[in-house]
Design a protein around this motif. Structure first.
Motif, PDB file in Angstrom:
ATOM      1  N   MET A   1      38.520  48.734  26.235  1.00 42.16           N
ATOM      2  CA  MET A   1      38.546  47.777  27.308  1.00 42.16           C
ATOM      3  C   MET A   1      37.584  48.255  28.397  1.00 42.16           C
ATOM      4  SD  MET A   1      41.719  46.580  29.713  1.00 42.16           S
ATOM      5  CE  MET A   1      42.642  45.721  28.493  1.00 42.16           C
ATOM      6  N   GLY A   2      36.733  47.352  28.820  1.00 41.09           N
ATOM      7  CA  GLY A   2      35.746  47.706  29.819  1.00 41.09           C
ATOM      8  C   GLY A   2      36.282  47.593  31.236  1.00 41.09           C
ATOM      9  N   LEU A   3      35.463  47.976  32.167  1.00 43.48           N
ATOM     10  CA  LEU A   3      35.839  47.933  33.575  1.00 43.48           C
ATOM     11  C   LEU A   3      36.141  46.513  34.031  1.00 43.48           C
ATOM     12  CD1 LEU A   3      36.157  49.343  36.298  1.00 43.48           C
ATOM     13  CD2 LEU A   3      33.727  48.971  36.674  1.00 43.48           C
ATOM     14  N   ILE A   4      35.321  45.566  33.637  1.00 43.73           N
ATOM     15  CA  ILE A   4      35.522  44.171  34.041  1.00 43.73           C
ATOM     16  C   ILE A   4      36.849  43.640  33.503  1.00 43.73           C
ATOM     17  CG2 ILE A   4      34.597  41.826  33.893  1.00 43.73           C
ATOM     18  CD1 ILE A   4      32.933  43.702  35.629  1.00 43.73           C
ATOM     19  N   GLU A   5      37.148  43.926  32.254  1.00 40.11           N
ATOM     20  CA  GLU A   5      38.409  43.481  31.656  1.00 40.11           C
ATOM     21  C   GLU A   5      39.606  44.131  32.355  1.00 40.11           C
ATOM     22  OE1 GLU A   5      38.971  41.028  29.486  1.00 40.11           O
ATOM     23  OE2 GLU A   5      36.824  40.656  29.712  1.00 40.11           O
ATOM     24  N   SER A   6      39.484  45.386  32.719  1.00 41.12           N
ATOM     25  CA  SER A   6      40.559  46.080  33.430  1.00 41.12           C
ATOM     26  C   SER A   6      40.822  45.430  34.784  1.00 41.12           C
ATOM     27  CB  SER A   6      40.212  47.548  33.633  1.00 41.12           C
ATOM     28  OG  SER A   6      40.101  48.204  32.409  1.00 41.12           O
ATOM     29  N   LEU A   7      39.755  45.096  35.491  1.00 37.45           N
ATOM     30  CA  LEU A   7      39.906  44.436  36.789  1.00 37.45           C
ATOM     31  C   LEU A   7      40.524  43.054  36.639  1.00 37.45           C
ATOM     32  CD1 LEU A   7      36.578  45.446  38.552  1.00 37.45           C
ATOM     33  CD2 LEU A   7      38.883  46.214  39.093  1.00 37.45           C
ATOM     34  N   LYS A   8      40.097  42.301  35.636  1.00 39.24           N
ATOM     35  CA  LYS A   8      40.670  40.973  35.397  1.00 39.24           C
ATOM     36  C   LYS A   8      42.163  41.067  35.115  1.00 39.24           C
ATOM     37  CE  LYS A   8      36.642  38.530  33.575  1.00 39.24           C
ATOM     38  NZ  LYS A   8      36.065  37.891  32.370  1.00 39.24           N
ATOM     39  N   THR A   9      42.545  42.050  34.309  1.00 37.27           N
ATOM     40  CA  THR A   9      43.959  42.234  33.974  1.00 37.27           C
ATOM     41  C   THR A   9      44.772  42.626  35.204  1.00 37.27           C
ATOM     42  OG1 THR A   9      43.335  42.938  31.750  1.00 37.27           O
ATOM     43  CG2 THR A   9      45.549  43.506  32.495  1.00 37.27           C
ATOM     44  N   ALA A  10      44.218  43.507  36.027  1.00 34.62           N
ATOM     45  CA  ALA A  10      44.928  43.957  37.226  1.00 34.62           C
ATOM     46  C   ALA A  10      45.138  42.818  38.212  1.00 34.62           C
ATOM     47  CB  ALA A  10      44.160  45.088  37.897  1.00 34.62           C
ATOM     48  N   PHE A  11      44.130  41.979  38.399  1.00 33.62           N
ATOM     49  CA  PHE A  11      44.249  40.879  39.349  1.00 33.62           C
ATOM     50  C   PHE A  11      45.048  39.706  38.792  1.00 33.62           C
ATOM     51  CE2 PHE A  11      40.437  42.884  41.288  1.00 33.62           C
ATOM     52  CZ  PHE A  11      41.011  43.138  42.524  1.00 33.62           C
ATOM     53  N   ALA A  12      45.154  39.597  37.498  1.00 38.32           N
ATOM     54  CA  ALA A  12      45.878  38.481  36.885  1.00 38.32           C
ATOM     55  C   ALA A  12      47.379  38.727  36.823  1.00 38.32           C
ATOM     56  CB  ALA A  12      45.345  38.224  35.479  1.00 38.32           C
ATOM     57  N   SER A  13      47.808  39.973  36.878  1.00 37.03           N
ATOM     58  CA  SER A  13      49.241  40.254  36.769  1.00 37.03           C
ATOM     59  C   SER A  13      49.959  39.756  38.014  1.00 37.03           C
ATOM     60  CB  SER A  13      49.468  41.747  36.567  1.00 37.03           C
ATOM     61  OG  SER A  13      49.019  42.461  37.690  1.00 37.03           O
ATOM     62  N   SER A  14      51.141  39.229  37.811  1.00 34.96           N
ATOM     63  CA  SER A  14      51.896  38.686  38.931  1.00 34.96           C
ATOM     64  C   SER A  14      52.631  39.800  39.663  1.00 34.96           C
ATOM     65  CB  SER A  14      52.902  37.646  38.440  1.00 34.96           C
ATOM     66  OG  SER A  14      53.805  38.246  37.542  1.00 34.96           O
TER      67      SER A  14
END
Length: 67
Positions: free
Chosen positions: A1-14
């Motif tokens: 998992m890349g940096l961009i995907e990690s950031l997307k996952t972190a911001f998408a979690s409720s």
């Protein structure tokens, strides 16, 4: 998992909802005595139990509110 995907996952979690779900819209405050009574706990008129003056209503805002 890349940096961009990690950031997307972190911001998408409720975020967890820490506010009680009992229908409260705020609390009544006595500015003289620093007494707070939640609106769902109040029975009758919003009058301070200590000094018997009318209490002011303060609407809850945000998840970290003490209401």
């Amino acid at each position: 998992m890349g940096l961009i995907e990690s950031l997307k996952t972190a911001f998408a979690s409720s975020a967890p909802n820490d506010r009680p779900d009992d229908g409260s819209n705020g609390a009544y405050w006595c500015d003289d005595c620093d007494i707070r009574i939640r609106d769902v706990d109040l029975e009758g008129e919003p009058v301070c139990p200590n000094c018997e003056t009318e209490m002011r209503f303060e609407r809850s805002t945000g998840r970290s509110c003490a209401c």
